[in-house]
Scaffold this active site. Structure first.
Site, short mmCIF file in Angstrom:
data_model
loop_
_atom_site.label_atom_id
_atom_site.label_comp_id
_atom_site.label_asym_id
_atom_site.label_seq_id
_atom_site.Cartn_x
_atom_site.Cartn_y
_atom_site.Cartn_z
N GLU A 243 51.19 49.17 37.90
CA GLU A 243 51.78 48.08 37.12
C GLU A 243 53.15 47.69 37.69
O GLU A 243 53.56 46.53 37.60
CB GLU A 243 51.88 48.50 35.65
CG GLU A 243 52.12 47.36 34.69
CD GLU A 243 50.92 46.41 34.51
OE1 GLU A 243 49.82 46.69 35.06
OE2 GLU A 243 51.08 45.37 33.84
N HIS B 61 50.34 38.32 39.68
CA HIS B 61 50.22 39.67 39.11
C HIS B 61 49.08 40.45 39.79
O HIS B 61 49.26 41.58 40.25
CB HIS B 61 49.97 39.54 37.60
CG HIS B 61 49.87 40.84 36.86
ND1 HIS B 61 50.93 41.39 36.18
CD2 HIS B 61 48.84 41.70 36.69
CE1 HIS B 61 50.55 42.53 35.62
NE2 HIS B 61 49.28 42.74 35.92
N GLU B 62 47.92 39.81 39.87
CA GLU B 62 46.77 40.51 40.47
C GLU B 62 46.96 40.71 41.97
O GLU B 62 46.48 41.70 42.53
CB GLU B 62 45.46 39.77 40.18
CG GLU B 62 45.15 39.57 38.69
CD GLU B 62 45.23 40.85 37.86
OE1 GLU B 62 45.04 41.94 38.41
OE2 GLU B 62 45.50 40.75 36.63
#
Lengths: 503, 503
Positions: A298, A268-269
């Site tokens: 996002e 995700h990061e």
């Protein structure tokens, strides 16, 4: 050719660009300080760091409201659409910053800083009544801010939209509400079908040592093309990404019983950081040199984590890799492992939610915070409203406030208008995934080898490199060649989880 | 009691203090960025970091020369000697910063930044001719700066003193030259006696794994009272300490064949950091909240490293500890180990020099840089002058420029007037050691147990806590109760090395 350009419009443009360049650099310094605070800073330095961040914030606020910006903007004569866009972004930031009276800005900074501590204590003690008066104060201050912004022409007369505009320029609550209303019934139905299915996936069992998880997380970051020459990975309580251009760092965390926590928060990061690192270097230190909105940001973290990272192809590679590292796993079969990665279980906590339930968490926050800002819901009535809505959407009663309205930091620090960008990011990710899969048919074959490159390159080429050059929605529509719609996300979820749960 | 104090002298004082507080916080941010650059920053972020540091420097320069400081200083009415001292320090910084024309300051920043790279390449290629034209430019710029400072009343009409004043307020080259002239013959004689002694100490042999050296370095830092709650230790190519008040970090390096390098550079940096951490917290974010001069700073690092760390008592503890960790050492006997820790060998490099030879390295640099600034020595003649002087003081010819005039970074970055503060720090450390030993007779007994606390506490109480409250020399004299003199250092060295070498 030899005309003196030290005066006139070109000089104003050059002066403004130079001023902005320093402002961008200073804001990047602030971000690095926060990174240090969360990863490296000695425990005893909290007071000093808050003093340092406040000093940086004071400098940045002074620069953002510097009256010379207005003069330069008036005098500057942009020569290209890119220059026009840069000026428009500077003008918007300047107008927003100038719209808020200095006293109010200071008071908001002071109160939200206090409120964050009060919220954390209230959550630890499961005591909403300790937090509600403070939250009420924050809501009033944010209403004041929204009113000041509306008076300056932001939000088209709507308080909530004036706040939302800071995180997702151009979005409106009416449009988002309509979008979410389409999604909610299908997500609720899907959740019910899933939880009622007879054949539930097994959980992965065992203890996974920290060193092994970090090695795996590094391998996953590399698989997703993270540029270690312009980044690094450290441990943090709440994983985050930090920085831009040549230096965007990620963090992760380790729960020994749950390696997917570490792996998927890392991916995700990597999505967030790779967006920043993927922006055209020519945009660096201009307002184009950052991700264009929270929603688009996002979309990148989610498409890396979910549509690519939690797909069958990558899960197969991950299963092999983990089996090799651990000398076997409690789940032998890669298909069963894939189902395990995508398990849907009932839960109260947004940050622990799966792909299906996550957006439901967001939608209830969106509705509640709209009511708070509009004055339709009193802060004192929030706990009850939260619990009623949770029961309605999730079919279970909240067991305690720490698992209910006290779970998120956002409202305490004044982030009203931020929550919906998470769900909007998922919608964008759905649109992008559909287009990416069509354009890159070999992607799954590559992911099965632990190489996300073809997907990452498609995203960089079609979206990331532009930075702030286009507004969020046109950017997504240009990348996908279709209007933004929740349909691709919903279809993707129904097909994926339908197959996993045999619906 | 109810008088309005928003106007008048008290308001000026309050405004100035608030302004200064932010400036100190911003300068602390810059220091943290440099720390990050040397320890954590990804390799690919160099360009971005230089942009960020330049933006911080521009903000700091603007603040340091802000005309409001002059107005506040005129209007402020200090009520205590402490307030008077704060104003005097602010006034000095303001006068220095304002004395240097903005164009010249920018040009010095630009040229020294370039020169550092050119110096590094010239050193790597052993090619002084590649560096001399650049150095000549830097010398001219520093002469211009010194002239501007002299015109503003600094340095009592002397160019070198105007530069020196930045690192060691109140010191003059005449006084330092006289001091060093007393020391040089005795140090040269001691060096000759030592190198001619028949019984030379053995070197410690073996390979010492990085993990073990770092564990040992942590134990040594703890032994010297380093406050891990307000600090941390990382690896860096050139060890340094960074930060103040609640956050002063150290770095170290590991050479597998030479554990003393890691151990003693750690203790050295603990001395620097502990000075900053030992300052009265009431002084934080005022000009009193930093070490008062480079010389006093170096006195702390040196007394930790040498007079305490390389003494027989602590060496005994270290010997035991290392023997336990390694399961035996090439030197069994703690007395022989102590002699090994203090070995004097011929060498070209300042940073590798022992206690006896170190000051000789400094003195030759001091004389050469005074001649450069005064225009008595042309940069083109520097290599020859360096080599002639080295032969005279050290009895050997320099073998190659990288071991000669190219070895130090200082001149490339314009640090003229900095070198002598190293030797002055050693002189101060000699004075302080004499007083500390008299006041704390049990110190060696404690050091033999690996606890420097009684010495550290004496230094904190008598020197460190004052920060910038007193000028350097009065501070030392107040702490020791005697005038500053080279005699304690020389006596200490002659006695210590006389015993070690049987002279």
């Amino acid at each position: 050719m030899t005309a003196d350009t030290s005066f006139g419009p070109n000089a104003a443009m050059a002066d403004l660009m130079e001023f902005q360049r320093q402002t961008e650099a200073l804001s990047s310094v602030s971000e690095r300080l926060v990174w240090d605070q969360e990863t490296m800073m000695p425990r005893g330095a909290a007071e000093q760091r808050s003093e340092e961040l406040a000093a940086m914030e004071a400098v940045l606020h002074e620069r953002r409201t510097d009256p010379r910006i207005g003069e330069w903007l008036d005098a500057a004569d942009p020569e290209t659409p890119r220059e026009e866009r840069i000026l428009a972004l500077i003008a918007r930031d300047f107008a927003r910053a100038s719209a808020i009276p200095a006293d109010l800005a200071t008071e908001i900074a002071r109160q939200t800083s206090l409120a964050q501590g009060i919220w954390a204590a209230a959550r630890a003690n499961d005591a909403p009544q300790d937090f509600l008066p403070t939250l009420d104060h924050v809501v009033v201050l944010k209403q004041d801010e929204a009113n000041a912004l509306v008076a300056a022409g932001f939000g088209g007369g709507d308080l909530y939209d004036a706040l939302l505009d800071d995180y997702e320029p151009g979005a409106t609550q009416a449009e988002l509400a309509a979008l979410f209303d389409t999604m909610r019934p299908r997500l609720v139905a899907l959740r019910e079908d899933i939880l009622g299915a007879p054949d539930q996936p097994a959980a992965l069992e065992g203890r996974f040592p920290q060193e092994m998880q970090l090695r795996l997380a590094r391998a996953c970051a590399t698989a997703f093309g993270y540029d270690w020459n312009r980044g690094r990975m450290d441990m943090a309580v709440h994983p985050f990404s930090s920085g831009r251009w040549q230096d965007s760092r990620i963090s992760t965390r380790v729960v020994e019983a749950d390696p997917f926590n570490c792996i998927y928060s890392t991916i995700h990061e990597v999505g967030h950081s790779s967006y920043e690192l993927g922006i055209d270097p020519d945009h660096a230190f201009t307002p184009l040199g950052r991700g264009v909105s929270m929603g688009v940001h996002e979309s990148q973290s989610r498409i890396y984590e979910n549509q690519m990272g939690r797909g069958r192809a990558f899960a197969g590679w991950l299963h092999q890799r983990m089996s090799d590292m651990m000398g076997g796993l409690s789940i032998d079969d890669p298909d069963a492992f894939y189902r395990s990665v995508n398990r849907v279980v009932p839960g109260y906590i947004r940050t622990e939610a799966d792909e299906v339930q996550y957006n439901l968490h967001i939608m209830m926050r969106f509705d509640l915070e709209r009511d708070l800002i509009a004055g339709r819901l009193a802060v004192d009535d929030l706990p009850e409203a939260w619990n009623a809505r949770f029961l309605k959407d999730f079919g279970v009663a909240v067991d305690r406030p720490a698992n209910g309205m006290l779970q998120d930091v956002h409202w305490s620090v004044g982030l009203f208008g931020y929550f919906p960008t998470y769900a909007l990011g998922n919608v964008y990710a759905g649109c992008l995934n559909q287009a990416m899969r069509a354009a890159v048919p070999e992607l799954d074959e590559s992911l099965a080898r632990g190489e996300a490159d073809p997907g990452v390159e498609w995203l960089r080429e079609n979206l990331q490199r532009h930075g702030g050059l286009y507004e969020p929605r046109p950017l997504i529509e240009q990348a996908t060649g279709a209007p933004v719609s929740p349909e691709p996300l919903l279809t993707y979820l129904e097909e994926k989880f339908g197959a996993i749960y045999g619906l």
